[in-house]
Write a protein that holds these residues in place. Sequence first.
Motif, short mmCIF file in Angstrom:
data_model
loop_
_atom_site.label_atom_id
_atom_site.label_comp_id
_atom_site.label_asym_id
_atom_site.label_seq_id
_atom_site.Cartn_x
_atom_site.Cartn_y
_atom_site.Cartn_z
N SER A 37 63.37 56.87 164.31
CA SER A 37 64.19 56.73 164.99
C SER A 37 63.53 56.68 166.93
CB SER A 37 65.03 58.17 165.41
OG SER A 37 63.57 58.75 166.38
N CYS A 38 63.73 56.07 167.48
CA CYS A 38 63.38 55.28 169.25
C CYS A 38 63.56 56.87 169.84
CB CYS A 38 64.43 54.76 169.87
SG CYS A 38 63.93 54.34 171.30
N GLU A 39 63.92 57.81 169.33
CA GLU A 39 63.00 59.24 169.80
C GLU A 39 61.74 59.36 169.59
OE1 GLU A 39 65.16 64.19 169.62
OE2 GLU A 39 65.26 62.30 168.98
N ARG A 42 59.35 57.11 170.71
CA ARG A 42 59.22 58.06 172.49
C ARG A 42 58.59 58.87 172.62
NH1 ARG A 42 61.76 54.66 176.41
NH2 ARG A 42 63.40 54.17 175.81
N ILE A 61 58.43 51.19 176.64
CA ILE A 61 59.17 50.78 175.73
C ILE A 61 58.09 50.79 174.26
CG2 ILE A 61 61.10 49.95 174.31
CD1 ILE A 61 61.41 48.45 176.83
N GLU A 64 59.71 48.66 170.09
CA GLU A 64 60.79 47.35 169.92
C GLU A 64 61.47 46.77 169.23
OE1 GLU A 64 59.91 44.37 173.03
OE2 GLU A 64 58.35 46.32 174.08
N CYS A 67 63.55 50.90 168.82
CA CYS A 67 64.50 51.73 170.55
C CYS A 67 65.27 49.67 171.21
CB CYS A 67 62.66 51.78 171.49
SG CYS A 67 61.84 53.20 170.78
#
Length: 67
Positions: A37-39, A42, A61, A64, A67
């Motif tokens: 996941s992007c979460e 990050r 980012i 990519e 995200c």
Amino acid sequence: MGEATNPTKSPLGLISRRQVAQSYSCQPRRFCRQISSCEEARWYLANCSWGSKLDRDSDGIPCEGVC
């Protein structure tokens, strides 16, 4: 152990940093293909010494493709 955090009371429904920290660890994952996941990407970017490797073009980012 203090007051429980209610995710619905956080801005945009985000969970607290403490709750995220309980979910992720800097040890097991080091490549975007291992991140779901992007979460999560990050979190690694912000909290792990190797997290900057997830942002190959240095645009802030990570992963990519996720995200």
